[in-house]
Design an enzyme around this catalytic site. Structure first.
Site, PDB file in Angstrom:
ATOM      1  N   TYR A  67       0.829  -1.227   0.000  1.00  0.00           N
ATOM      2  CA  TYR A  67       0.000   0.000   0.000  1.00  0.00           C
ATOM      3  C   TYR A  67       0.858   1.270   0.000  1.00  0.00           C
ATOM      4  O   TYR A  67       0.354   2.355  -0.230  1.00  0.00           O
ATOM      5  CB  TYR A  67      -0.923   0.057   1.230  1.00  0.00           C
ATOM      6  CG  TYR A  67      -1.862  -1.099   1.444  1.00  0.00           C
ATOM      7  CD1 TYR A  67      -2.087  -2.052   0.462  1.00  0.00           C
ATOM      8  CD2 TYR A  67      -2.547  -1.239   2.653  1.00  0.00           C
ATOM      9  CE1 TYR A  67      -2.948  -3.120   0.692  1.00  0.00           C
ATOM     10  CE2 TYR A  67      -3.413  -2.302   2.875  1.00  0.00           C
ATOM     11  CZ  TYR A  67      -3.595  -3.241   1.893  1.00  0.00           C
ATOM     12  OH  TYR A  67      -4.445  -4.278   2.133  1.00  0.00           O
ATOM     13  N   HIS A 125       1.356 -11.495   2.009  1.00  0.00           N
ATOM     14  CA  HIS A 125       0.273 -10.813   1.282  1.00  0.00           C
ATOM     15  C   HIS A 125      -0.418 -11.702   0.237  1.00  0.00           C
ATOM     16  O   HIS A 125      -1.631 -11.734   0.147  1.00  0.00           O
ATOM     17  CB  HIS A 125       0.813  -9.537   0.628  1.00  0.00           C
ATOM     18  CG  HIS A 125      -0.249  -8.506   0.407  1.00  0.00           C
ATOM     19  ND1 HIS A 125      -0.007  -7.159   0.468  1.00  0.00           N
ATOM     20  CD2 HIS A 125      -1.562  -8.613   0.132  1.00  0.00           C
ATOM     21  CE1 HIS A 125      -1.133  -6.498   0.255  1.00  0.00           C
ATOM     22  NE2 HIS A 125      -2.091  -7.367   0.040  1.00  0.00           N
TER      23      HIS A 125
END
Ligand code: A2P
Length: 296
Positions: A67, A125
């Site tokens: 992010y 992730h």
């Protein structure tokens, strides 16, 4: 007087976003509802959203290396000036940083940006076929070292978890996956639960794309709540954790205000009927196959 005392007691023991915790299989606890910060990058917007979320009772904040906003989150949390042990912080190791050394070194970088000594939850992730077991071995060592209190995965399908189980010393306590009314993932939820893994839904509102669905609008009308609220309530009643994102105070408050009503069995079934197995993001199998080459 007695009545007033009873009323006060009932109020203080009522479930709300701040006291609603799930037990993880490693003995730790995690708030069932948290705050996702994907796509927030502007610092002023960040400060406002985090302060608003904190004031409305959110205690879990979920970021990721991918992010590119761990520093922003760290800065915003610092401004809140609240004790570290009152927060629950999650970050995720990106594909490029996987592997034994990559996971440990990049976590240290993440902690610097977050301005913290540890994260409460560290996730892989996405599953990728390179260094698949080495990355998890690093995670097990990271947990032993105390740099992460709990370890888990994200976007793992059953096959990835089954494969991991062939060499893991301990299994992930969380599998954070895409779950929304359009992608209800019932078989995956069942598999995670049967294996003592908590499912945590990312984009629980389907990135806002299901908020005008006629079936959900009908359930919202029946309950007198918004469509976002009935979706989030549906997740809670399915027993899974959620991390909705919003940058607007009013929506952040609304999304936290889902503890004073319950969906009936019929309303739950109506919500279930919306599923079309539609993903808003990537297919885990393809990411596993192509790794970093797979485009975002
Ligand atoms: P915004 O940030 O502008 O409020 P998800 O968590 O599933 O990824 O969904 C996030 C999206 O849903 C964002 O676009 C967010 O917009 C929007 N959103 C979040 N909460 C609400 C709400 N209560 N009502 C309407 N839209 C919402």
């Amino acid at each position: 007087m007695l009545q007033l005392k009873q009323l006060t007691k009932r109020r203080t023991t009522m479930t709300n976003i701040s006291n609603n915790y799930l037990n993880l299989s490693d003995g730790n606890k995690m708030p069932q509802q948290g705050f996702g910060v994907y796509k927030i990058t502007d610092q002023a917007e960040f400060d406002q959203a985090i302060e608003s979320a904190w004031n409305h009772g959110y205690r879990l904040f979920d970021t990721a290396q991918m992010y590119k906003n761990e520093q922003n989150l760290g800065d915003s949390l610092k401004k809140l000036n609240v004790p570290r042990d009152e927060m629950f912080i999650t970050t995720k190791i990106s594909e490029a940083n996987q592997g034994y050394d990559g996971s440990i070194n990049s976590l240290k970088e993440s902690l610097k940006k977050l301005q913290m000594d540890y994260v409460d939850l560290l996730l892989i992730h996405w599953p990728i076929n390179t260094d698949f077991f080495e990355t998890w071995r690093a995670f097990e060592d990271i947990k032993k070292s105390g740099l992460a209190k709990s370890i888990g995965v994200s976007n793992y399908d059953m096959v990835h978890l089954q494969y991991l189980a062939t060499q893991a010393h301990e299994m992930p306590v969380i599998n954070q996956i895409e779950v929304s009314p359009l992608m209800s993932q019932k078989p995956m939820l069942k598999f995670n639960a049967e294996n003592n893994i908590i499912t945590q839904a990312w984009s629980p509102l389907g990135r806002g794309k299901v908020l005008n669905h006629p079936t959900i609008l009908a359930v919202a009308k029946d309950t007198g709540k918004s469509t976002a609220q009935v979706i989030l309530r549906w997740h809670l009643q399915n027993g899974i954790a959620i991390i909705p994102k919003s940058i607007h105070d009013e929506r952040i408050a609304q999304n936290a205000d889902i503890y004073d009503f319950e969906l009936s069995t019929l309303q739950m079934e109506q919500m279930d009927s919306v599923n079309t197995n539609h993903r808003v993001s990537k297919e885990p199998e393809l990411v596993y196959e192509f790794g970093e080459q797979y485009p975002y």
